[in-house]
Design an enzyme around this catalytic site. Structure first.
Site, PDB file in Angstrom:
ATOM      1  N   GLU A   1       1.460  -0.157  -3.441  1.00  0.00           N
ATOM      2  CA  GLU A   1       0.357  -1.122  -3.371  1.00  0.00           C
ATOM      3  C   GLU A   1      -0.718  -0.736  -4.386  1.00  0.00           C
ATOM      4  OE1 GLU A   1      -0.875  -3.789  -1.806  1.00  0.00           O
ATOM      5  OE2 GLU A   1       0.097  -4.082   0.133  1.00  0.00           O
TER       6      GLU A   1
ATOM      7  N   ASP B   1       0.231 -11.211  -0.591  1.00  0.00           N
ATOM      8  CA  ASP B   1      -0.113  -9.796  -0.497  1.00  0.00           C
ATOM      9  C   ASP B   1      -1.165  -9.482  -1.555  1.00  0.00           C
ATOM     10  OD1 ASP B   1       0.038  -6.891  -0.199  1.00  0.00           O
ATOM     11  OD2 ASP B   1       1.930  -7.220   0.834  1.00  0.00           O
TER      12      ASP B   1
ATOM     13  N   GLU C   1       0.184  -1.236  13.818  1.00  0.00           N
ATOM     14  CA  GLU C   1       1.289  -2.061  14.311  1.00  0.00           C
ATOM     15  C   GLU C   1       1.038  -3.546  14.046  1.00  0.00           C
ATOM     16  OE1 GLU C   1       4.055  -0.747  15.331  1.00  0.00           O
ATOM     17  OE2 GLU C   1       3.223   1.286  15.129  1.00  0.00           O
TER      18      GLU C   1
ATOM     19  N   ARG D   1      -5.639   1.481  10.180  1.00  0.00           N
ATOM     20  CA  ARG D   1      -5.679   2.099   8.859  1.00  0.00           C
ATOM     21  C   ARG D   1      -6.254   1.113   7.871  1.00  0.00           C
ATOM     22  NH1 ARG D   1      -2.066   0.068   5.225  1.00  0.00           N
ATOM     23  NH2 ARG D   1      -0.077  -0.805   5.966  1.00  0.00           N
TER      24      ARG D   1
ATOM     25  N   ASN E   1      -6.224  -0.872   4.253  1.00  0.00           N
ATOM     26  CA  ASN E   1      -5.149  -1.479   3.485  1.00  0.00           C
ATOM     27  C   ASN E   1      -5.616  -1.635   2.035  1.00  0.00           C
ATOM     28  OD1 ASN E   1      -2.470  -2.503   3.513  1.00  0.00           O
ATOM     29  ND2 ASN E   1      -3.251  -4.585   3.429  1.00  0.00           N
TER      30      ASN E   1
ATOM     31  N   ASN F   1      -5.360  -8.823   2.787  1.00  0.00           N
ATOM     32  CA  ASN F   1      -4.826  -8.383   1.497  1.00  0.00           C
ATOM     33  C   ASN F   1      -5.598  -9.039   0.367  1.00  0.00           C
ATOM     34  OD1 ASN F   1      -2.634  -6.397   1.140  1.00  0.00           O
ATOM     35  ND2 ASN F   1      -1.624  -7.606   2.738  1.00  0.00           N
TER      36      ASN F   1
END
Length: 299
Positions: A16, A197, A121, A101, A103, A149
């Protein structure tokens, strides 16, 4: 437009956050906490820059301080120095109801840093978007996003593009250039196949997005019209940027995480020559020392 070329021998678990900065491309392998640079030749491995003991989503260079990075990592935002030492600016997702978390993240043209969080999750509506201002203050600016994203900015910094990957939607928000406050969003694109994304904007104001699960990168005009589609030999494109000496190389990361039968190029990094250039990654431009750890405001 050329056929996609493979740029290294590595295959990333969750590649990423690719950014063109200081004449090279850097990228992350999120769950391994690695910050990497593209090698000089396609037959070589990625060059390691540093490795954190937590997930590392994306970085932005710090203006005037070579080798220093602001990073979306772990449960917040931190500063990384050239020796790999980490100083936490804020960890707003510590103590969240579900494990979280950070991103993707990026600096805007005005020198602020923006980063999204998500549940480990992918719990629905658990994620947020945070803004690190130049004075070191961290503010939650959006809630109730499942998998944020992008983000990506228009060249003048007055428009923010953010994908909610789980819902397949890309939205555009007006941005106040002085305060960084967001206005009411409008939907730019709703994808029927795959998930939007990583994103970037070229000099014509068109939006490029990697499409996870569809093996594609797509270019949308500002009105949301699909303009171009690039097919890739990897099922999960994840991050992208425009770089190279002339800004006309589309660089795309991919991932093999979750695939029961990864192909030989799942997780590879690709390059495609395009007609319209983009700009190098904007830097974070601090006006004061970083804020104390875990200082985070919420509206």
């Amino acid at each position: 437009m050329t056929a996609p070329a493979v740029l290294s021998t590595d295959r990333l678990e969750l590649g990423e956050g690719i950014r063109w900065t200081d004449g090279r491309a850097v990228l992350t392998d999120i769950l391994t906490g690695r910050l990497l640079a593209l090698p000089d030749g396609p037959g070589a491995a990625l060059d390691p820059i540093t490795r954190l003991s937590c997930p590392l989503g994306a970085v932005a260079p710090v203006e005037g301080r070579p080798g220093h990075w602001i990073a979306a990592a772990g449960t917040g935002i931190c500063h990384i120095d050239p020796a790999g030492r980490v100083v936490w600016i804020a960890r707003p997702e510590d103590g969240a109801p579900v494990p979280m978390r950070m991103n993707d993240g990026v600096a805007d043209p005005h020198g602020r840093f923006w980063a999204g969080s998500m549940a480990c999750e992918a719990t629905e509506d658990a994620g947020s978007l945070y803004r690190l201002d130049r004075d070191g203050r961290v503010t939650r600016v959006l809630r109730d996003v499942s998998i944020p994203n992008g983000p990506a900015f228009a060249a003048d910094g007055t428009s923010l593009y953010l994908a909610d990957s789980a819902r397949g939607v890309i939205r555009r928000y007006p941005v106040d250039p002085e305060s960084g406050d967001l206005g009411a969003p409008e939907a730019v694109a709703a994808l029927e196949t795959g998930s939007p994304d990583g994103m970037t904007v070229d000099i014509e104001g068109c939006l490029w997005t990697a499409v996870w699960g569809a093996g594609q990168v797509r270019r949308y005009r500002p009105d949301g019209t699909l303009d171009q589609t690039v097919d890739l030999p990897a099922r999960q494109p994840a991050g992208l940027c425009l770089g190279g000496p002339d800004g006309r190389t589309l660089l795309v990361t991919s991932a093999h995480i979750g695939l029961p039968d990864p192909g030989p190029l799942d997780g590879a990094v690709f390059a495609v020559r395009v007609d319209v250039p983009g700009a190098p990654a904007a830097p974070y431009r601090p006006t004061a020392p970083a804020a104390p750890a875990d200082r985070a405001g919420t509206p």
